[in-house]
Write a protein that holds these residues in place. Structure first.
Motif, PDB file in Angstrom:
ATOM      1  N   GLY A 199       0.786  -1.224   0.000  1.00 56.46           N
ATOM      2  CA  GLY A 199       0.000   0.000   0.000  1.00 56.46           C
ATOM      3  C   GLY A 199       0.814   1.267   0.000  1.00 56.46           C
ATOM      4  N   LEU A 200       2.036   1.213  -0.534  1.00 52.38           N
ATOM      5  CA  LEU A 200       2.893   2.385  -0.558  1.00 52.38           C
ATOM      6  C   LEU A 200       2.632   3.218  -1.807  1.00 52.38           C
ATOM      7  CD1 LEU A 200       6.312   0.806   0.530  1.00 52.38           C
ATOM      8  CD2 LEU A 200       4.651   1.998   1.952  1.00 52.38           C
ATOM      9  N   LYS A 201       2.493   4.512  -1.617  1.00 49.73           N
ATOM     10  CA  LYS A 201       2.366   5.419  -2.758  1.00 49.73           C
ATOM     11  C   LYS A 201       3.749   5.603  -3.358  1.00 49.73           C
ATOM     12  CE  LYS A 201       0.278   9.714  -4.297  1.00 49.73           C
ATOM     13  NZ  LYS A 201      -0.566  10.854  -3.926  1.00 49.73           N
ATOM     14  N   THR A 202       3.915   5.149  -4.608  1.00 49.81           N
ATOM     15  CA  THR A 202       5.244   5.007  -5.188  1.00 49.81           C
ATOM     16  C   THR A 202       5.382   5.813  -6.474  1.00 49.81           C
ATOM     17  OG1 THR A 202       5.359   2.767  -4.285  1.00 49.81           O
ATOM     18  CG2 THR A 202       6.968   3.336  -5.988  1.00 49.81           C
ATOM     19  N   ALA A 203       6.516   6.484  -6.619  1.00 50.69           N
ATOM     20  CA  ALA A 203       6.871   7.183  -7.855  1.00 50.69           C
ATOM     21  C   ALA A 203       8.048   6.465  -8.492  1.00 50.69           C
ATOM     22  CB  ALA A 203       7.238   8.636  -7.574  1.00 50.69           C
ATOM     23  N   VAL A 204       8.071   6.431  -9.823  1.00 53.68           N
ATOM     24  CA  VAL A 204       9.181   5.834 -10.567  1.00 53.68           C
ATOM     25  C   VAL A 204       9.773   6.889 -11.485  1.00 53.68           C
ATOM     26  CG1 VAL A 204       9.904   4.061 -12.204  1.00 53.68           C
ATOM     27  CG2 VAL A 204       8.187   3.518 -10.468  1.00 53.68           C
ATOM     28  N   ILE A 205      11.096   7.025 -11.453  1.00 57.04           N
ATOM     29  CA  ILE A 205      11.816   7.953 -12.320  1.00 57.04           C
ATOM     30  C   ILE A 205      12.802   7.156 -13.146  1.00 57.04           C
ATOM     31  CG2 ILE A 205      13.402   9.915 -12.405  1.00 57.04           C
ATOM     32  CD1 ILE A 205      12.178  10.891  -9.809  1.00 57.04           C
ATOM     33  N   LYS A 206      12.800   7.381 -14.444  1.00 55.56           N
ATOM     34  CA  LYS A 206      13.679   6.642 -15.354  1.00 55.56           C
ATOM     35  C   LYS A 206      14.583   7.616 -16.084  1.00 55.56           C
ATOM     36  CE  LYS A 206      13.588   3.675 -19.484  1.00 55.56           C
ATOM     37  NZ  LYS A 206      14.491   2.630 -19.044  1.00 55.56           N
ATOM     38  N   HIS A 207      15.870   7.298 -16.102  1.00 50.85           N
ATOM     39  CA  HIS A 207      16.820   8.093 -16.864  1.00 50.85           C
ATOM     40  C   HIS A 207      16.981   7.462 -18.231  1.00 50.85           C
ATOM     41  CE1 HIS A 207      21.079   9.505 -17.857  1.00 50.85           C
ATOM     42  NE2 HIS A 207      20.323  10.579 -17.869  1.00 50.85           N
ATOM     43  N   ASP A 208      16.752   8.249 -19.278  1.00 51.14           N
ATOM     44  CA  ASP A 208      16.810   7.717 -20.638  1.00 51.14           C
ATOM     45  C   ASP A 208      17.421   8.777 -21.548  1.00 51.14           C
ATOM     46  OD1 ASP A 208      16.390   6.562 -23.132  1.00 51.14           O
ATOM     47  OD2 ASP A 208      14.478   5.680 -22.539  1.00 51.14           O
ATOM     48  N   ASP A 209      18.458   8.398 -22.280  1.00 44.83           N
ATOM     49  CA  ASP A 209      19.120   9.347 -23.175  1.00 44.83           C
ATOM     50  C   ASP A 209      18.333   9.607 -24.459  1.00 44.83           C
ATOM     51  OD1 ASP A 209      21.256   9.795 -21.519  1.00 44.83           O
ATOM     52  OD2 ASP A 209      22.387   8.088 -22.284  1.00 44.83           O
ATOM     53  N   HIS A 210      17.296   8.814 -24.704  1.00 46.20           N
ATOM     54  CA  HIS A 210      16.535   8.981 -25.940  1.00 46.20           C
ATOM     55  C   HIS A 210      15.504  10.104 -25.789  1.00 46.20           C
ATOM     56  CE1 HIS A 210      18.371   5.362 -27.467  1.00 46.20           C
ATOM     57  NE2 HIS A 210      18.014   4.722 -26.382  1.00 46.20           N
ATOM     58  N   ASP A 211      15.183  10.747 -26.892  1.00 45.03           N
ATOM     59  CA  ASP A 211      14.169  11.803 -26.894  1.00 45.03           C
ATOM     60  C   ASP A 211      12.770  11.204 -26.944  1.00 45.03           C
ATOM     61  OD1 ASP A 211      15.948  13.899 -26.870  1.00 45.03           O
ATOM     62  OD2 ASP A 211      16.136  13.918 -29.063  1.00 45.03           O
TER      63      ASP A 211
END
Length: 329
Positions: free
Chosen positions: A30-42
């Motif tokens: 039940g955790l409110k979760t954010a995901v951040i992804k590093h991507d060199d593509h546009d």
């Protein structure tokens, strides 16, 4: 601040699969979760020629937001540091942040290894080295169940680091919605450090007299250094909601521009359950005020300016580094 974990590794090392399994565990808890992804593509769809976003970008917009029928996309032309990105786009009530990539950031990391990969000595805050292949001296992440089991154990060790209820989130208020001193009884003791800087602007003649030791009250910087150290130890008596923190080290240094300004830099250390940002800031400003007091008879127009936290290490919020562009926020 949300509990944060990075997953890093080379291409095809299993980062996305690992994040998905971690998300499944977070959802079950039940955790409110954010995901951040590093991507060199546009994200090409945002900036196709002749679209509105393309025209706005060409006209000079540094930030673009696109709302589609189902989703919202943010494009920031100027690269931001990871802490800035989290502050800007992650809701304040988020309990967990999972990050894919951003190898150089200072958050705890799961480092995924492929057969033939070697450890990177430059990586910091490594929580585990793991592999989706059979490799010696790595955590076994070969199945979804094993990845989930590792992450469940990691979360269980950090229950105190994120809020599980609305009351816990509002740690600065009591049941009557009045301010209180935050209860840190159950927090872990860790090494913590904070550095603050600040500047005092003066007449060139004033700085010349400080250099020459011709200030009637005595050695200006020596007295200011002692005053800053003393002030750091009195912070909890001056700032109402600050905890009394036993300090293990206070270092104050001064530099000037050989013209009209002296900058004080203060680093404070402790091994405790709460940080020493306030101690560093109080020490810095007290040192500058002492310079003012020592020299005010000859220069009452001196100005204290640009006092701020430069860096903080330790504690659940991780590593903070000040970035000048925040001044415009």
């Amino acid at each position: 601040m949300a509990l944060t974990l990075q997953v890093v590794g080379f291409k095809n090392s299993g980062k996305t699969s690992t994040i998905l399994d971690f998300l499944a565990v977070a959802q079950a808890k039940g955790l409110k979760t954010a995901v951040i992804k590093h991507d060199d593509h546009d994200l090409a769809d945002l900036d196709q020629p002749k679209t509105d976003t393309s025209r706005f970008k060409a006209a000079g917009a540094t930030t673009l937001v696109l709302q589609t029928n189902a989703e919202l996309f943010l494009r920031q032309a100027q690269p931001a540091t990871l802490p800035q990105l989290i502050t800007a786009v992650v809701p304040s009530d988020t309990q967990l942040v999972l990050i894919e990539g951003f190898k150089t950031a200072a958050y705890p990391k799961v480092v995924l290894m492929r057969p033939g990969d070697t450890s990177d000595p430059n990586l910091t805050a490594v929580a585990a080295q793991a592999s989706l292949a059979k490799m010696p001296q790595t955590e076994d992440f070969r199945t979804s169940a094993k990845r989930k089991a590792w992450f469940t154990h990691w979360l269980n060790q950090r229950k105190e680091d994120f809020a599980m209820s609305e009351q816990d989130k509002l740690t600065h208020f009591n049941a009557q919605n009045r301010a209180k001193m935050v209860d840190v009884t159950n927090k872990s003791i860790t090494s913590r450090q904070a550095t603050a800087v600040g500047t005092i602007i003066m007449q060139p003649e004033t700085l010349e007299r400080i250099h020459a030791g011709k200030v009637k009250k005595g050695d200006v910087l020596a007295v200011a250094q002692v005053a800053g150290i003393m002030a750091s130890k009195k912070t909890s008596e001056l700032i109402p909601m600050c905890h009394l923190v036993p300090l293990t080290g206070v270092d104050i240094s001064f530099k000037d521009n050989d013209k009209d300004a002296i900058t004080a830099e203060v680093t404070v250390k402790t091994k405790n359950v709460t940080g020493v940002e306030m101690e560093a800031l109080v020490a810095c400003q007290t040192a500058l005020l002492t310079i003012y007091d020592m020299c005010k008879a000859m220069d009452r127009g001196m100005r204290l300016t640009n006092c701020h936290l430069v860096e903080k290490m330790g504690g659940k919020s991780g590593h903070f580094i000040y970035h000048k562009q925040k001044d415009s926020e």
